[in-house]
Design a protein around this motif. Sequence first.
Motif, PDB file in Angstrom:
ATOM      1  N   UNK A   7      -8.804  -2.549  14.595  1.00 52.36           N
ATOM      2  CA  UNK A   7      -7.744  -3.056  15.275  1.00 52.36           C
ATOM      3  C   UNK A   7      -6.615  -2.150  15.831  1.00 52.36           C
ATOM      4  N   UNK A   8      -5.792  -2.505  16.734  1.00 53.19           N
ATOM      5  CA  UNK A   8      -4.855  -1.815  17.311  1.00 53.19           C
ATOM      6  C   UNK A   8      -3.587  -2.088  16.847  1.00 53.19           C
ATOM      7  N   UNK A   9      -2.303  -1.679  17.507  1.00 57.30           N
ATOM      8  CA  UNK A   9      -1.068  -1.604  17.097  1.00 57.30           C
ATOM      9  C   UNK A   9      -0.777  -3.409  17.279  1.00 57.30           C
ATOM     10  N   UNK A  10       0.477  -3.549  16.616  1.00 54.90           N
ATOM     11  CA  UNK A  10       0.891  -4.919  16.797  1.00 54.90           C
ATOM     12  C   UNK A  10       1.718  -4.901  18.060  1.00 54.90           C
ATOM     13  N   UNK A  11       2.062  -6.096  18.413  1.00 56.94           N
ATOM     14  CA  UNK A  11       2.699  -6.403  19.737  1.00 56.94           C
ATOM     15  C   UNK A  11       4.121  -5.513  19.858  1.00 56.94           C
ATOM     16  N   UNK A  12       4.860  -5.479  18.798  1.00 54.75           N
ATOM     17  CA  UNK A  12       6.017  -4.806  18.350  1.00 54.75           C
ATOM     18  C   UNK A  12       5.919  -3.462  18.576  1.00 54.75           C
ATOM     19  N   UNK A  13       4.733  -2.693  17.994  1.00 54.09           N
ATOM     20  CA  UNK A  13       4.449  -1.257  18.151  1.00 54.09           C
ATOM     21  C   UNK A  13       4.240  -0.791  19.555  1.00 54.09           C
ATOM     22  N   UNK A  14       3.155  -1.888  20.197  1.00 49.43           N
ATOM     23  CA  UNK A  14       2.693  -1.539  21.261  1.00 49.43           C
ATOM     24  C   UNK A  14       3.656  -1.685  22.607  1.00 49.43           C
ATOM     25  N   UNK A  15       4.750  -2.319  22.355  1.00 48.80           N
ATOM     26  CA  UNK A  15       6.015  -2.645  23.327  1.00 48.80           C
ATOM     27  C   UNK A  15       7.161  -1.647  23.166  1.00 48.80           C
ATOM     28  N   UNK A  16       7.034  -0.721  22.055  1.00 48.39           N
ATOM     29  CA  UNK A  16       8.076  -0.149  21.693  1.00 48.39           C
ATOM     30  C   UNK A  16       8.789   0.771  22.957  1.00 48.39           C
ATOM     31  N   UNK A  17       8.014   1.196  23.895  1.00 49.92           N
ATOM     32  CA  UNK A  17       8.645   2.179  24.932  1.00 49.92           C
ATOM     33  C   UNK A  17       8.602   1.262  26.107  1.00 49.92           C
ATOM     34  N   UNK A  18       8.531   0.081  26.202  1.00 50.44           N
ATOM     35  CA  UNK A  18       8.348  -0.741  27.542  1.00 50.44           C
ATOM     36  C   UNK A  18       9.723  -1.163  27.795  1.00 50.44           C
ATOM     37  N   UNK A  19       9.986  -1.321  29.400  1.00 50.86           N
ATOM     38  CA  UNK A  19      11.242  -1.753  29.658  1.00 50.86           C
ATOM     39  C   UNK A  19      11.256  -3.004  29.446  1.00 50.86           C
TER      40      UNK A  19
ATOM     41  N   UNK B 188       0.766  -1.258  -0.065  1.00 48.26           N
ATOM     42  CA  UNK B 188       0.105  -0.084  -0.006  1.00 48.26           C
ATOM     43  C   UNK B 188       0.880   1.287   0.043  1.00 48.26           C
ATOM     44  N   UNK B 189       0.518   2.169  -0.818  1.00 44.32           N
ATOM     45  CA  UNK B 189       1.512   3.322  -0.920  1.00 44.32           C
ATOM     46  C   UNK B 189       1.477   3.989   0.417  1.00 44.32           C
ATOM     47  N   UNK B 190       2.683   4.553   0.767  1.00 41.19           N
ATOM     48  CA  UNK B 190       2.997   5.033   2.239  1.00 41.19           C
ATOM     49  C   UNK B 190       1.818   6.089   2.891  1.00 41.19           C
ATOM     50  N   UNK B 191       1.668   7.045   1.936  1.00 41.85           N
ATOM     51  CA  UNK B 191       0.546   8.044   2.531  1.00 41.85           C
ATOM     52  C   UNK B 191      -1.004   7.296   2.724  1.00 41.85           C
ATOM     53  N   UNK B 192      -1.099   6.205   2.012  1.00 39.25           N
ATOM     54  CA  UNK B 192      -2.648   5.427   2.283  1.00 39.25           C
ATOM     55  C   UNK B 192      -2.361   4.725   3.669  1.00 39.25           C
ATOM     56  N   UNK B 193      -1.153   4.103   3.797  1.00 41.48           N
ATOM     57  CA  UNK B 193      -1.006   3.340   5.028  1.00 41.48           C
ATOM     58  C   UNK B 193      -1.090   4.506   6.240  1.00 41.48           C
ATOM     59  N   UNK B 194      -0.373   5.439   6.143  1.00 43.47           N
ATOM     60  CA  UNK B 194      -0.267   6.575   7.188  1.00 43.47           C
ATOM     61  C   UNK B 194      -1.918   6.842   7.552  1.00 43.47           C
ATOM     62  N   UNK B 195      -2.517   7.072   6.558  1.00 43.01           N
ATOM     63  CA  UNK B 195      -3.915   7.496   6.583  1.00 43.01           C
ATOM     64  C   UNK B 195      -5.089   5.969   7.182  1.00 43.01           C
ATOM     65  N   UNK B 196      -4.669   4.904   6.848  1.00 37.80           N
ATOM     66  CA  UNK B 196      -5.732   3.982   7.145  1.00 37.80           C
ATOM     67  C   UNK B 196      -5.147   3.296   8.275  1.00 37.80           C
ATOM     68  N   UNK B 197      -3.809   3.118   8.661  1.00 35.82           N
ATOM     69  CA  UNK B 197      -3.010   2.499   9.874  1.00 35.82           C
ATOM     70  C   UNK B 197      -3.623   2.928  11.149  1.00 35.82           C
ATOM     71  N   UNK B 198      -3.771   1.997  12.079  1.00 36.82           N
ATOM     72  CA  UNK B 198      -4.108   2.577  13.449  1.00 36.82           C
ATOM     73  C   UNK B 198      -3.272   3.364  14.316  1.00 36.82           C
ATOM     74  N   UNK B 199      -3.665   4.306  15.048  1.00 37.25           N
ATOM     75  CA  UNK B 199      -2.815   5.216  15.957  1.00 37.25           C
ATOM     76  C   UNK B 199      -3.789   5.619  16.885  1.00 37.25           C
ATOM     77  N   UNK B 200      -3.075   5.907  18.277  1.00 38.12           N
ATOM     78  CA  UNK B 200      -4.069   6.274  19.384  1.00 38.12           C
ATOM     79  C   UNK B 200      -4.852   7.708  18.849  1.00 38.12           C
ATOM     80  N   UNK B 201      -4.524   8.425  18.101  1.00 39.34           N
ATOM     81  CA  UNK B 201      -5.239   9.620  17.457  1.00 39.34           C
ATOM     82  C   UNK B 201      -6.161   9.321  16.559  1.00 39.34           C
TER      83      UNK B 201
END
Length: 858
Positions: free
Chosen positions: A145-157, A125-138
Amino acid sequence: MSTEEKSAAPRSLAEALRVRDDVSLAALLRSRPDLVTPVPTDLTQLATRAGTRASVVRALERLDRFALQTAQALAVAADPAPYEELLGLMAGDEGDPAVAAALPRAVALLREQALVWGADDRLRLVRTARELLAPSPQHPSPTGLGPTVREATAGMSPGRIQEILAAVGLASTHDSVSAVSALGELFADRTRTAALLAALPGESREVLDRLVWGPPYGQVTHDPAPHLRALLDRGLLLPTAPGTVVLPREVALHLRAGRAHRTPEPVPPPVEAAATHRPQVVDATAAGQALAALATVEELLKEWDEGGPTVLRAGGLSVRDLKRTAVALDVPEPVAAFWVELAYAAGLVASDGEADERYAATPAYDEWRELPPAERWARLAESWLTATRTSGLVGGRDAKDRTLSALGPNLDRSAAPEVRHRVLALLAGLPEGAAPDAESVLARLRWERPLRGPQREQREQREDDLRSRLARWTLSEAELLGVTGRGALAAPGRALIGAPEPAHPAAQPEPEGPGDKLPVHHHRTPPAPAPATPAERAAATAAAARLLAPLFPEPLDHVLLQADLTAVAPGPLERELADVLGVLADVESKGGATVYRFTPGSVRRALDAGRTAADLHAFLARHSRTPVPQPLAYLIDDVARRHGRLRVGAASAYVRCDDDATLDEILADKRAAGLGLRRLAPTVLAAQTDPAALLEGLRAMGFAPAAESAAGDVLIARADARRTPPRAAPEPVPDGPPVPDDTLLTAAIRAIRAGDLASTAPRRPGHADGADGGPAAGGELPRTSAAETLATVQAAVLTGEALWIGYVNAEGAASQRVIAPIRVEGGFVTAYDHTADEVRTYPLHRITGVAELADDAL
């Protein structure tokens, strides 16, 4: 995939476009016309433009529901994603034959519109379309659907990640990356995840069930309950912010049985038929409505013949004037607004542009009245179909909370023509004579153009879904205008949109009535697209007029006079008869037969227009199938005897009469107090008001004054005396750039291909290289001195080799070209231009530089 196949796979959207043929590029530019305005210089620029946010948003908004669902699924899939993964997200673990059958079409559509590129094993999917359609908190994903495990644990210790691994029975790892990968693999494994969920308490499963279809975010306290703690400890809920947790995408997909959408909609909802009628009944009903439409427009313009309502300072009709128009036409105010806007869209009415600006008929109205009735109707119907002005908005509020008025600003909706045509096309797809169920039409339109994103949905809900409102207005307006009859599309309406004639199957009994349902046709051949060129529209309009003409009754040359001072017209009248009778009598009722009533005021109106009593008697005797009733003859003679005894002229205003007793009667009347009358002579009164107001005041008192000129001659008041200067019909507001025609597409593709050849042709290293010794950067013009340019070009003439040149034209626009020089003389080089595919001559001083091409460049 073999090594050769991998190397051949496109690495960017530009490379994917480069391998397309001209037919595919034309389809892209036709579906996304904003990409061709202005024409890109090469395929790299085309790909860049196709990935801009504004262009991608516009393309997404024009997708049907299933294609949009497919793009949304790709936004939550791996990047790149194989086709099998996309099919799993759309059809689920159990599969869905309808989804599997429709998915190739959706992917092909996304690929055609350059929203998706790559082979089936690497869909991107073209990058702009992915940014528009992919999930984010905003902006949560439309899939829920929410973020993947890798995305959700990005800031976890790291320590917390290892604790989650231990809680789910996985071995600890030496780093967080491998730990997150192991946790993601666990949740993606259906069997192991099912076992993990089975060990949870029931309250924990209820929490997951509430989050599974979205939104995936929830709130927890600093000391969560045990059933929430069980989910947090196992990573089934992951913290994203203080007090906020999210359901990982992998877990949600397991709970959804692999589906990205709760309800995929691969097949458009069918348009149901609510009732069916014989086609002859539909056409006859539509023809009757068409006649009524013509009569209504003529009545409206007749009301405004001597100068219509004043124009508001902000433009448009006042609420009071719209009410008066509705009363005059004997229709509700919204319907009156429709007829007013239709006359305006057809160029039959406009403002006169005077200091005291008023609406009035245009000179085009007189030309329109001379056309045959079917052609007049076709002109109105074509104007309605293509107009962007939307009368249904009248009475509403604009963005600044100002009332929207008829003929005023801010009534244009660029989507209106497309919605009107699409609604009529859906009607054309039903069996002949079938009237649609309105809700099924709206459902189909929502599938074809779904609302995208929560912000868009909130805005459209505030507007009550503009496209749905436009569709409802289209169904009612088409019936008013005679495009449909009894809700079904009539033959002239079918021709108007360029739809093919329906095939007539073998005779079968047809139900009649609202309770009978027609069979649903899921796979009917779609109607023809909207006529695009002026020639096509003119042909469609002419075809509609030809089909309507035989349905109209022949105009009558007679009326039936009755003793109660009325005349009955049993059908449409000839133009001359209708015009004279419209002045001599007032319309009392309309329908299959029109009833006219003769009154002293209507007879006086005819006398004001220059007719004499003898003319009126002869006219009625000539056109009446019954003898002229005695009461009507007496009425004409009585009004004619009193007509003109009083004369009103401009002093500021005066009244003169040979009978001074009549003037005494006027002065004695209390109703004359407001006119400011005083006697100047036995037979002359002066007034403090203008002649028009004086005429109206005396007529209200029961007198029959006549206006006169400064020379003392009687002024003849004709109904068609006031016309605006020539005015053009309002231009529709386009819904974005227009769709390019075949000629423009051919030229644009040729230019893009040529520019791409110039920008991508390999060059020999040498004096045109960059400053660091490498090749000049892509897109930069070659730079050489004038002497080097001349020497290289002359050498190329002798060797016949092609050159890469930079060229700046007289307007200062720079471009790259590939040329084969033929001769050099007089400061000009004549060469075959590969980019333009023709021989051209270039001034040498406008060439910025030259470079030799590699041997295999062409």
